[in-house]
Scaffold this active site. Structure first.
Site, short mmCIF file in Angstrom:
data_model
loop_
_atom_site.label_atom_id
_atom_site.label_comp_id
_atom_site.label_asym_id
_atom_site.label_seq_id
_atom_site.Cartn_x
_atom_site.Cartn_y
_atom_site.Cartn_z
N CYS A 115 -7.19 16.37 -41.66
CA CYS A 115 -5.86 16.96 -41.42
C CYS A 115 -5.10 16.30 -42.42
O CYS A 115 -3.97 16.55 -42.76
CB CYS A 115 -5.41 16.82 -39.92
SG CYS A 115 -6.14 17.75 -38.80
N HIS A 251 2.52 16.57 -39.84
CA HIS A 251 1.72 17.56 -39.55
C HIS A 251 1.83 18.20 -38.16
O HIS A 251 2.29 17.62 -37.11
CB HIS A 251 0.24 16.49 -39.27
CG HIS A 251 -0.91 17.22 -38.99
ND1 HIS A 251 -1.31 18.36 -39.59
CD2 HIS A 251 -1.93 16.71 -37.97
CE1 HIS A 251 -2.33 18.76 -38.86
NE2 HIS A 251 -2.69 17.77 -38.10
N ASN A 281 -2.60 24.25 -35.33
CA ASN A 281 -3.03 23.23 -36.42
C ASN A 281 -3.94 23.80 -37.46
O ASN A 281 -5.14 24.16 -37.37
CB ASN A 281 -3.67 22.27 -35.72
CG ASN A 281 -4.19 20.97 -36.26
OD1 ASN A 281 -4.09 21.08 -37.75
ND2 ASN A 281 -4.76 19.97 -35.59
N1 ACO Z 1 -6.34 26.20 -21.15
C1 ACO Z 1 -6.32 25.90 -19.91
N2 ACO Z 1 -6.79 24.62 -19.29
C2 ACO Z 1 -7.33 23.74 -20.08
C3 ACO Z 1 -7.44 24.23 -21.56
C4 ACO Z 1 -6.89 25.28 -22.08
N3 ACO Z 1 -7.08 25.68 -23.33
N4 ACO Z 1 -7.86 22.93 -22.24
C5 ACO Z 1 -8.17 22.11 -21.30
N5 ACO Z 1 -7.71 22.65 -20.08
C6 ACO Z 1 -7.85 22.01 -18.71
C7 ACO Z 1 -8.81 20.91 -18.70
O1 ACO Z 1 -9.96 21.36 -18.36
C8 ACO Z 1 -8.17 19.79 -17.74
O2 ACO Z 1 -8.61 20.35 -16.48
P1 ACO Z 1 -8.63 19.24 -15.30
O3 ACO Z 1 -7.59 18.44 -15.01
O4 ACO Z 1 -9.01 19.95 -14.12
O5 ACO Z 1 -10.02 18.53 -15.71
C9 ACO Z 1 -6.71 19.99 -17.89
O6 ACO Z 1 -6.33 21.31 -18.76
C10 ACO Z 1 -5.84 18.82 -18.68
O7 ACO Z 1 -6.79 18.68 -19.81
P2 ACO Z 1 -6.46 17.40 -20.65
O8 ACO Z 1 -7.29 17.22 -21.87
O9 ACO Z 1 -5.78 16.18 -19.74
O10 ACO Z 1 -4.78 17.90 -21.55
P3 ACO Z 1 -3.85 17.22 -22.07
O11 ACO Z 1 -2.27 17.28 -21.72
O12 ACO Z 1 -4.39 15.88 -22.95
O13 ACO Z 1 -3.58 18.32 -23.44
C11 ACO Z 1 -4.53 18.43 -25.61
C12 ACO Z 1 -4.98 18.42 -24.35
C13 ACO Z 1 -3.58 19.73 -26.09
C14 ACO Z 1 -5.84 18.71 -26.36
C15 ACO Z 1 -3.95 17.13 -26.13
O14 ACO Z 1 -4.63 15.85 -25.62
C16 ACO Z 1 -3.74 16.97 -27.60
O15 ACO Z 1 -3.00 17.83 -28.36
N6 ACO Z 1 -4.52 16.00 -28.20
C17 ACO Z 1 -4.46 15.85 -29.44
C18 ACO Z 1 -5.75 16.68 -30.14
C19 ACO Z 1 -5.51 17.08 -31.69
O16 ACO Z 1 -4.06 17.69 -31.92
N7 ACO Z 1 -6.45 17.29 -32.38
C20 ACO Z 1 -6.42 17.93 -33.56
C21 ACO Z 1 -6.59 16.96 -34.74
S1 ACO Z 1 -5.87 15.67 -34.81
C22 ACO Z 1 -4.62 15.89 -35.19
O17 ACO Z 1 -4.18 16.71 -35.69
C23 ACO Z 1 -3.53 14.94 -34.36
#
Ligand code: ACO
Length: 324
Positions: A115, A251, A281
């Site tokens: 990224c 980003h 993203n």
């Molecule tokens: N729809 C519905 N539910 C979902 C989804 C979805 N698409 N994806 C995950 N869940 C559920 C999970 O299964 C989990 O369920 P559980 O509590 O029953 O186990 C629940 O939602 C919570 O999941 P978390 O992973 O804890 O959710 P979080 O609030 O951390 O959000 C996310 C997840 C959006 C991926 C966040 O952690 C994030 O944005 N992280 C950064 C990742 C990123 O941006 N990566 C890209 C490259 S790096 C960069 O650019 C920074």
């Protein structure tokens, strides 16, 4: 001898025509608009169709930037393209784009910093210009990340989109780019990666092929912390304080990460360019797409100070502080 700076002459961008909204995703993924929007800020993403490539988007974004700058492709002396989704293994996508633009002969290469690819490319281009090696440089960030998304994996597939952005840089007596900071820490590979490739082989698991692996919550935590220190480092390198910034162009991965960085800088969200709602993203495409949207919508004006930053797989992180 007078200091040489690199200055952005103009910007351009390109998005695939096909739009996939959160409502569209709800039809084939176990997710909801409410979940995606509240966790990430994303409402929709642009997605390539069969046959549409990173090079197609990069060429279009580059041509728009060249047109806006009034520069002929033949006058370029360097093309650097940030991408982690090249059209083919080799030649580099930069070479493919160079030929399509008609810039044959100048140096051209890809940078893979996930990224952070575009901001890395901008930092490298700045060094070429400051050293006197190059006078006119095309810097592109372009991706088709949806090509390596597993549409059955709701944790990752809702996050990504496709797109490209580009800038034309020229050597100038006046800033220009004040400072760039580039970093990496390969120790976090397992948190965000794609495990297949030429040397290890393309098939790691049946039916899965090329796909992104991510520990979302961990990536989130490291990204927020790392970006906090990155923006401080960049201000110090430029000899500025946050009150001198007109815009933060971050980003576009997650609105909550963006808000955390803005808070750290004490900048109101009115001074932050946000396109993650429309583009999701787009990895290396994200910062130059946001920049082009900000320029073409009239938000970003000549003479304003912009802080660009990115964080991605590697981990890599990078920034640029510049006067537009
Ligand atoms: N729809 C519905 N539910 C979902 C989804 C979805 N698409 N994806 C995950 N869940 C559920 C999970 O299964 C989990 O369920 P559980 O509590 O029953 O186990 C629940 O939602 C919570 O999941 P978390 O992973 O804890 O959710 P979080 O609030 O951390 O959000 C996310 C997840 C959006 C991926 C966040 O952690 C994030 O944005 N992280 C950064 C990742 C990123 O941006 N990566 C890209 C490259 S790096 C960069 O650019 C920074």
């Amino acid at each position: 001898m007078a200091q040489i700076y690199s200055r952005i002459m103009a910007t351009g961008s390109a998005l695939p025509e096909r739009v996939l909204t959160n409502a569209d995703l709800e039809k084939f993924v176990d997710t909801s608009d409410e979940w995606i929007h509240s966790r990430t800020g994303i409402r929709q993403r642009h997605v390539v169709v069969e046959g549409e490539t990173t090079g197609d988007l990069a060429t279009l974004a580059a041509q728009r930037a060249l047109d806006a700058a009034g520069v002929k492709a033949a006058d370029l002396d360097l093309i650097i393209l940030g991408t982690t989704t090249p059209d083919i293994i080799f030649p580099s996508t930069a070479c493919l784009v160079q030929h399509r633009l008609g810039a044959n002969g100048c140096a051209a290469f890809d940078v893979n910093a996930a990224c952070s690819g575009f901001v890395y490319a901008l930092g490298i281009a700045d060094k070429f210009i400051r050293s006197g090696q190059s006078k006119k440089v095309l810097v592109i960030g372009a991706e088709t990340l949806t090509r390596m998304v597993d549409w059955t994996e709701r944790e990752t597939c809702v996050l990504f989109g496709d797109g490209a952005g580009a800038v034309v840089l020229e050597a100038s007596d006046e800033p220009g780019i004040y400072a760039t900071c580039l970093h990496a820490d390969g120790g976090h590979k397992e948190l965000l990666y794609n495990p297949v490739g030429v040397s290890v082989g393309f098939k790691d698991e049946p039916n899965h092929g090329v796909r992104i692996r991510m520990s979302g919550r961990e990536v989130f935590k490291v990204a927020v912390k790392t970006l906090d220190s990155l923006v401080e480092e960049t201000l110090n390198a430029a000899g500025m304080d946050a009150s001198q910034l007109d815009w933060l162009i971050p980003h576009q991965a997650n609105l909550r990460i963006i808000e955390a960085t803005a808070k750290r800088l004490n900048m109101p969200m009115e001074q932050v360019i946000v396109t993650v709602d429309k583009h999701a993203n787009t990895s290396s495409g994200s910062v130059p797409l946001a920049l082009d949207f900000a320029v073409r919508s009239g938000k970003v004006k000549r003479g304003q100070n912009l802080l660009l930053e990115a964080f991605g797989g590697g981990f890599t992180w990078a920034s640029a502080l510049l006067r537009y």
